[in-house]
Design an enzyme around this catalytic site. Structure first.
Site, PDB file in Angstrom:
ATOM      1  N   ARG A 143       0.873  -1.170   0.000  1.00  0.00           N
ATOM      2  CA  ARG A 143       0.000   0.000   0.000  1.00  0.00           C
ATOM      3  C   ARG A 143       0.909   1.218   0.000  1.00  0.00           C
ATOM      4  O   ARG A 143       2.106   1.116   0.294  1.00  0.00           O
ATOM      5  CB  ARG A 143      -0.909   0.017   1.224  1.00  0.00           C
ATOM      6  CG  ARG A 143      -0.170   0.220   2.506  1.00  0.00           C
ATOM      7  CD  ARG A 143      -1.037   0.531   3.703  1.00  0.00           C
ATOM      8  NE  ARG A 143      -0.149   1.034   4.743  1.00  0.00           N
ATOM      9  CZ  ARG A 143      -0.408   0.969   6.032  1.00  0.00           C
ATOM     10  NH1 ARG A 143      -1.530   0.430   6.455  1.00  0.00           N
ATOM     11  NH2 ARG A 143       0.442   1.462   6.909  1.00  0.00           N
TER      12      ARG A 143
ATOM     13  N   HIS B 290      -8.158  11.018  19.167  1.00  0.00           N
ATOM     14  CA  HIS B 290      -8.346   9.611  18.794  1.00  0.00           C
ATOM     15  C   HIS B 290      -7.833   8.696  19.911  1.00  0.00           C
ATOM     16  O   HIS B 290      -8.535   7.768  20.330  1.00  0.00           O
ATOM     17  CB  HIS B 290      -7.593   9.348  17.483  1.00  0.00           C
ATOM     18  CG  HIS B 290      -7.563   7.922  17.037  1.00  0.00           C
ATOM     19  ND1 HIS B 290      -8.347   7.450  16.003  1.00  0.00           N
ATOM     20  CD2 HIS B 290      -6.826   6.853  17.461  1.00  0.00           C
ATOM     21  CE1 HIS B 290      -8.098   6.152  15.828  1.00  0.00           C
ATOM     22  NE2 HIS B 290      -7.176   5.774  16.697  1.00  0.00           N
ATOM     23  N   GLU B 291      -6.607   8.961  20.386  1.00  0.00           N
ATOM     24  CA  GLU B 291      -6.022   8.087  21.420  1.00  0.00           C
ATOM     25  C   GLU B 291      -6.757   8.224  22.752  1.00  0.00           C
ATOM     26  O   GLU B 291      -6.965   7.225  23.450  1.00  0.00           O
ATOM     27  CB  GLU B 291      -4.523   8.374  21.583  1.00  0.00           C
ATOM     28  CG  GLU B 291      -3.684   8.126  20.335  1.00  0.00           C
ATOM     29  CD  GLU B 291      -3.871   6.747  19.711  1.00  0.00           C
ATOM     30  OE1 GLU B 291      -4.222   5.798  20.434  1.00  0.00           O
ATOM     31  OE2 GLU B 291      -3.668   6.611  18.491  1.00  0.00           O
TER      32      GLU B 291
ATOM     33  N   HIS C 178      -9.862   6.184  22.604  1.00  0.00           N
ATOM     34  CA  HIS C 178      -9.644   4.733  22.725  1.00  0.00           C
ATOM     35  C   HIS C 178      -9.890   4.245  24.155  1.00  0.00           C
ATOM     36  O   HIS C 178     -10.246   3.078  24.356  1.00  0.00           O
ATOM     37  CB  HIS C 178      -8.224   4.358  22.295  1.00  0.00           C
ATOM     38  CG  HIS C 178      -8.134   3.957  20.857  1.00  0.00           C
ATOM     39  ND1 HIS C 178      -9.055   3.122  20.242  1.00  0.00           N
ATOM     40  CD2 HIS C 178      -7.222   4.274  19.887  1.00  0.00           C
ATOM     41  CE1 HIS C 178      -8.714   2.946  18.977  1.00  0.00           C
ATOM     42  NE2 HIS C 178      -7.613   3.635  18.738  1.00  0.00           N
TER      43      HIS C 178
ATOM     44  N   ASP D 174     -11.790   7.606  15.748  1.00  0.00           N
ATOM     45  CA  ASP D 174     -11.688   8.609  14.680  1.00  0.00           C
ATOM     46  C   ASP D 174     -12.751   9.688  14.832  1.00  0.00           C
ATOM     47  O   ASP D 174     -12.464  10.889  14.753  1.00  0.00           O
ATOM     48  CB  ASP D 174     -11.846   7.947  13.303  1.00  0.00           C
ATOM     49  CG  ASP D 174     -10.574   7.275  12.808  1.00  0.00           C
ATOM     50  OD1 ASP D 174      -9.514   7.467  13.429  1.00  0.00           O
ATOM     51  OD2 ASP D 174     -10.649   6.560  11.790  1.00  0.00           O
TER      52      ASP D 174
END
EC number: 3.4.24.11
Length: 750
Positions: free
Chosen positions: A103, A584-585, A588, A651
């Site tokens: 990728r 984002h973190e 989590h 996200d």
């Protein structure tokens, strides 16, 4: 320089005697007034121009940022129809996936650039290098020493195989040599304890989820030779991978027999390796699907070793399997004695139940063929060119790549992965701007505060659970850049690698040494407390992390660079970049997995029943949303909304928190100057920079692979899914209701 004519005129000594003064004529007066007016106008214009601010930032950093954004985007695309194309269309036109990559995207480019830095710092020995750094550089040189590696053929592996009961298919008279002394307990334990290779049964030492200051033995289902259990269907999109896998086994067995000067019976090789495939298919089918393993409360089952013996009795090679003997075979290598009263956390009871009838169908030879193969397949790329090339078709089937990664890149990554603190020191000294640490600390404080304030907006969560969520958010510990010790404490760094001694012409032995060192270090932890101050990542990493057991967020030095972060770039880009990553973190800690752990990192249900039920209901919206995305590169397969739920929640939560934090910044500091060449305000630039982080594409083979194995949604869906749920995005880009990027139904958890 010589004098100018005007100066000469002024200073002419022979000046004539002045005439008698005369009156000015009307024309002269008019002309004088006109000249005076023009002079005033000119001076005014100059003054105005000098002080005029057009609101555009013209610094070199702003110009660089604008150029990057413009290059990546396709301004002709309609942002409300397909924001991925709008944000990344230019990038997709300009970039081709390298032959060595499965990728390619902006994230991968940053990693490529980091690898160049690692190459530069690892390849040159310096007289002032401390011992730990010298060892890292020796390991790197051994890895790039292709002439030495090629000259040895498969010999280093052949010398090692007797230590793991050989590989029957590549051994003459295996039953006579090893069969009599072979026991399942010893054979499975040997691979685990010495080399960290867990086949058939995955026993490991890890943090006790329910008491996160302690370590405990875990028993889980093993990893497989192919990327996921789905591949073992061996039909359709998986057929080529299965064929290549068996061919890979046969090729390596043939090479070893050739090198050992043993006769080669192609039919026998095919027969035995197809039997290995049959066995591994059965094991794959016995494993649980990832979507059935995402609730840590249901996964955790603690019992004694005696209870395991009662609940999961196995029979292998006609003999009862002793769980106590097996566990002691492993733990005795680090001088730890185990009794039947030892607590063990079993993550996969269903797998162990299904394993019993499978193992009775296969001989010791069959089982050893599989176990040794799984060990060998990881080591093939560390042998000579002939062995490496046996993997080509298999690599192509799984990753779509037609060339191996450049040796120096592979080696830089290998050394970084095995000596992360020594390499982290070199990287930080070469490439990390230390002042960014304080700026990121401030951003974390802002976004944490926004997360806590946002709790008040949540109608689905009751006051009691909100209070505990706030306590957990406040307790999150952050780690930014790198551990100070790796730069300041030479003795500590040297001691970390004290047991390791590498040789420049023995790369294979160096790898084996690392496997043994790493596994021994992990097993020893069983009788040690968990060090919650330990970093869960090295510094030279382009990524960020959250640890549920430590309640810790980590932002390594490698990610603190554009487009994520720069102290010199516009704050809209920083908030849309590293700000979103911080959010984002943090989120989590409250996703479908992290929400099950309390502020101390223990697996404890701190939710009221109603709030837990509402969380699942809110989450289900995202499960459906992302599960409805169809990925053309993966043959039109739909994303797995359950397996990607945690990342999708993070996200969406992270973007919303970062945007609100940026709005707070504007209220406090005022609007920023616009970027040149872009007809976009900073709210729009926030979303554009967020999206451009995920510009990239995949090879079809790897798309098929990652849709089953990656817990993250593909980059284009990370952009589209998150922004479809953002009312602020639609407001910033004036998207009409029910346009593709502004659907009426929006999902929100945090």
């Amino acid at each position: 320089m010589g004098k100018s004519e005007s100066q000469m005129d002024i200073t002419d000594i022979n000046t004539p005697k002045p005439k008698k003064k005369q009156r000015w004529t009307p024309l002269e007066i008019s002309l004088s007034v006109l000249v005076l007016l023009l002079t005033i106008i000119a001076v005014t214009m100059i003054a105005l121009y000098a002080t005029y601010d057009d609101g555009i930032c013209k610094s070199s950093d702003c110009i660089k940022s604008a150029a990057r954004l413009i290059q990546n985007m396709d301004a002709t695309a309609e942002p409300c129809t397909d924001f991925f194309k709008y944000a990344c269309g230019g990038w997709l036109k300009r970039n081709v996936i390298p032959e060595t990559s499965s990728r390619y995207g902006n994230f991968d480019i940053l990693r490529d650039e980091l690898e160049v830095v690692l190459k530069d710092v690892l390849q040159e020995p310096k007289t002032e290098d401390i011992v730990a750094v010298q060892k890292a550089k020796t390991l790197y040189r051994s890895c790039i020493n292709e002439s030495a590696i090629d000259s040895r053929g498969g010999e280093p592996l052949l010398k090692l195989l007797p230590d793991v009961y050989g590989w029957p298919v590549a051994t003459e008279n295996w039953e006579q040599k090893y069969g009599a002394s072979w026991t399942a307990e010893k054979a499975i334990a040997q691979l685990n304890s010495k080399y960290g290779k867990k086949v058939l049964i995955n026993l490991f030492v890890g943090t006790d989820d329910k008491n996160s200051v302690n370590h405990v033995i875990h028993i889980d289902q093993p990893r497989l030779g192919l990327p996921s259990r789905d591949y073992y269907e061996c039909t359709g999109i998986y057929k080529e991978a299965c064929t290549a896998y068996v061919d890979f086994m046969i090729s390596v067995a043939r090479l070893i027999r050739q090198e050992e000067r043993l006769p080669i019976d192609e039919n026998q090789l095919a027969l035995e390796m197809n039997k290995v495939m049959e066995l591994e298919k059965e094991i794959a089918n016995a494993t649980a699907k990832p979507e059935d393993r995402n609730d840590p409360m249901l996964l955790y089952k603690k019992m004694t070793l005696a209870q395991i013996q009662n609940n999961f009795s196995l029979e292998i090679n006609g003999k009862p399997f002793s769980w106590l003997n097996f566990t002691n075979e492993i733990m005795s290598t680090v001088n730890i004695s185990i009794t039947n009263e030892e607590d063990v956390v079993v993550y996969a009871p269903e797998y162990l139940t299904k394993l019993k009838p499978i193992l009775t169908k296969y001989s010791a030879r069959d089982l050893q063929n599989l176990m040794s193969w799984r060990f060998i397949m990881d080591l093939v790329s560390s042998l000579s060119r002939t062995y490496k090339e046996s993997r080509n078709a298999f690599r192509k089937a799984l990753y779509g790549t037609t060339s191996e990664t450049a040796t120096w890149r592979r080696c830089a990554n290998y050394v970084n992965g095995n000596m992360e603190n020594a390499v982290g020191r070199l990287y930080v000294e070469a490439a990390f701007a230390g002042e960014s640490k304080h700026v990121v600390e401030d951003l974390i404080a802002q976004i944490r505060e926004v997360f806590i304030q946002t709790l008040d907006d949540l109608t689905w969560m009751d006051a009691e659970t909100k209070k505990r969520a706030e306590e957990k958010a406040l307790a999150i510990k952050e780690r930014i850049g790198y551990p100070d010790d790796i730069v300041s404490n030479d003795n500590k760094l040297n001691n970390e690698y004290l047991e390791l001694n590498y040789k420049e012409d023995e790369y294979f032995e160096n790898i084996i040494q690392n496997l043994k060192f790493s596994q021994s270090k992990q097993l020893k932890k069983l009788r040690e407390k968990v060090d919650k101050d330990e970093w869960i990542s090295g510094a030279a990493v382009v990524n960020a992390f959250y640890s549920s057991g430590r309640n810790q967020i980590v932002f390594p030095a490698g990610i603190l660079q554009p487009p994520f972060f720069s102290a010199q770039q516009s704050n809209s880009l920083n908030y849309g970049g590293i700000g979103m990553v911080i959010g984002h973190e943090i989120t989590h800690g409250f996703d479908d997995n992290g929400r099950n752990f309390n502020k101390d990192g223990d697996l404890v249900d701190w939710w009221t029943q109603q709030s837990a039920s509402n969380f699942k209901e809110q989450s289900q919206c995202m499960v459906y949303q992302y599960g409805n995305f169809s990925w053309d590169l993966a043959g039109g397969q739909h994303l797995n909304g359950i397996n990607t739920l945690g990342e999708n929640i993070a996200d969406n939560g992270g973007l919303g928190q970062a945007y609100r934090a940026y709005q707070n910044y504007i209220k406090k500091n005022g609007e920023e100057k616009l970027l040149p060449g872009l007809d976009l305000n900073h709210k729009q630039l926030f979303f554009l920079n967020f999206a451009q982080v995920w510009c990239g594409t995949y090879r079809p083979e790897y798309a098929v692979n990652s849709i089953k194995t990656d817990v993250h949604s593909p980059g284009n869906f990370r952009i589209i899914g998150t922004l479809q749920n953002s009312a602020e995005f639609s407001e910033a880009f004036h998207c009409r209701k029910n346009s593709y990027m502004n659907p009426e139904k929006k999902c929100r958890v945090w």
